[in-house]
Design an enzyme around this catalytic site. Structure first.
Site, PDB file in Angstrom:
ATOM      1  N   SER A 126      44.992 -65.879-118.040  1.00  0.00           N
ATOM      2  CA  SER A 126      43.908 -66.408-118.882  1.00  0.00           C
ATOM      3  C   SER A 126      44.153 -66.121-120.361  1.00  0.00           C
ATOM      4  CB  SER A 126      42.577 -65.782-118.480  1.00  0.00           C
ATOM      5  OG  SER A 126      42.332 -65.987-117.124  1.00  0.00           O
TER       6      SER A 126
HETATM    7  N1  SAH Z   1      43.639 -62.603-113.413  1.00  0.00           N
HETATM    8  C1  SAH Z   1      44.953 -63.179-113.476  1.00  0.00           C
HETATM    9  C2  SAH Z   1      44.963 -64.681-113.651  1.00  0.00           C
HETATM   10  C3  SAH Z   1      44.432 -65.345-112.490  1.00  0.00           C
HETATM   11  S1  SAH Z   1      44.979 -66.965-112.141  1.00  0.00           S
HETATM   12  C4  SAH Z   1      45.786 -62.556-114.580  1.00  0.00           C
HETATM   13  O1  SAH Z   1      45.300 -61.653-115.297  1.00  0.00           O
HETATM   14  O2  SAH Z   1      46.935 -62.949-114.715  1.00  0.00           O
HETATM   15  C5  SAH Z   1      44.084 -67.068-110.618  1.00  0.00           C
HETATM   16  C6  SAH Z   1      44.740 -66.335-109.485  1.00  0.00           C
HETATM   17  O3  SAH Z   1      43.860 -66.406-108.374  1.00  0.00           O
HETATM   18  C7  SAH Z   1      46.049 -66.963-109.043  1.00  0.00           C
HETATM   19  O4  SAH Z   1      47.053 -66.013-109.013  1.00  0.00           O
HETATM   20  C8  SAH Z   1      45.733 -67.461-107.629  1.00  0.00           C
HETATM   21  O5  SAH Z   1      46.825 -67.424-106.754  1.00  0.00           O
HETATM   22  C9  SAH Z   1      44.642 -66.503-107.207  1.00  0.00           C
HETATM   23  N2  SAH Z   1      43.783 -66.979-106.115  1.00  0.00           N
HETATM   24  C10 SAH Z   1      43.347 -68.252-105.869  1.00  0.00           C
HETATM   25  N3  SAH Z   1      42.563 -68.263-104.770  1.00  0.00           N
HETATM   26  C11 SAH Z   1      42.490 -66.969-104.335  1.00  0.00           C
HETATM   27  C12 SAH Z   1      41.824 -66.351-103.239  1.00  0.00           C
HETATM   28  N4  SAH Z   1      41.095 -67.047-102.358  1.00  0.00           N
HETATM   29  N5  SAH Z   1      41.958 -65.015-103.088  1.00  0.00           N
HETATM   30  C13 SAH Z   1      42.710 -64.284-103.963  1.00  0.00           C
HETATM   31  N6  SAH Z   1      43.365 -64.831-104.999  1.00  0.00           N
HETATM   32  C14 SAH Z   1      43.251 -66.156-105.195  1.00  0.00           C
END
Ligand code: SAH
Length: 238
Positions: free
Chosen positions: A89
């Site tokens: 993000s």
């Molecule tokens: N917080 C992260 C960015 C998140 S991007 C950072 O600091 O880099 C969103 C993330 O959520 C992705 O890696 C994706 O694979 C994960 N994601 C999507 N659906 C999910 C779920 N049901 N459970 C856990 N993670 C999930």
């Protein structure tokens, strides 16, 4: 004739100077300097003044959480790709979501969507009890290894569907969801402590969502406020 050559070389020199000088290490900002600028212009100037959050954003080396290809842009004012179709993000959104969690040192916080591990590392600068879940196995493996070798080994990680939260360690004082859900997952509400805060983007996938702040007033009373509009990658299901 000689003067034409002299003028030609002067022009060539000026062009080379303009093209290559900005790329020399002499005038390049260090990552620390870029980080300080990021905190000043993107975070403080937009109204976030919580010292613990500013300190965390000044401490965590964001460039280590992005692929090498994007390192020079690590402190820019935008999200960046981290592989597997996912993104880290924008720094401001990381700070804003963290601010709404109102974390205290002893709070237990759950993150759904570990991604690069950057948000989890920011949280771990504020509290010792950070739990984070990632669903994409290869991304989980990469990030878990990275966290364990760069001083963030106290963060608890798990590869699973974060929709179901992390029952074993519930309840949490705070929950942060960094992927967009079509509705607030009921297991996450259940695992939030009374008085606890959850920050979660909710809305149509692959579109603009509302970033919500949910406060659990009692077992049956939930307060929901819209913070702002955001665009997150979707929360996917197993
Ligand atoms: N917080 C992260 C960015 C998140 S991007 C950072 O600091 O880099 C969103 C993330 O959520 C992705 O890696 C994706 O694979 C994960 N994601 C999507 N659906 C999910 C779920 N049901 N459970 C856990 N993670 C999930």
């Amino acid at each position: 004739m000689t003067s034409i050559f002299v003028r030609y070389f002067i022009k060539l020199f000026i062009i080379c100077f303009l093209v290559f000088y900005p790329q020399t290490s002499f005038c390049k900002k260090t990552y620390e300097e870029k980080r300080e600028s990021m905190v000043q212009w993107q975070i403080k100037d937009r109204g976030i003044d919580d010292k613990t959050i500013l300190d965390a954003m000044s401490t965590v080396p964001r460039h280590l959480f992005v692929p090498k290809l994007y390192r020079s842009a690590a402190y820019s004012d935008r999200p960046l790709p981290i592989g597997y179709g996912q993104t880290i993000s924008q720094p401001y959104i990381v700070a804003l979501m963290t601010e709404f969690l109102k974390l205290e040192k002893d709070d237990k916080v759950l993150e759904v969507g570990t991604g690069s591990g950057y948000q989890a590392s920011i949280l771990s600068e504020i509290t010792d009890s950070v739990y984070t879940i990632e669903i994409v196995e290869k991304l989980y493996d990469r990030t878990d290894k990275m966290l364990k070798t760069s001083g963030y080994e106290k963060i608890h990680t798990k590869c699973a569907d974060g929709y179901f939260g992390w029952e074993e360690f519930a309840p949490f004082e705070a929950i942060i969801v960094t992927c967009a859900a079509e509705f607030v997952p009921p297991p996450l509400i259940a695992q939030l402590k009374i008085g606890g805060r959850m920050c979660i983007p909710v809305g149509p996938l692959f579109s603009v969502q509302n970033l919500l702040l949910i406060t659990k007033k009692s077992e049956t009373d939930i307060e929901t406020k819209v913070i702002t509009s955001v665009r997150f990658v979707p929360l996917v299901r197993e």
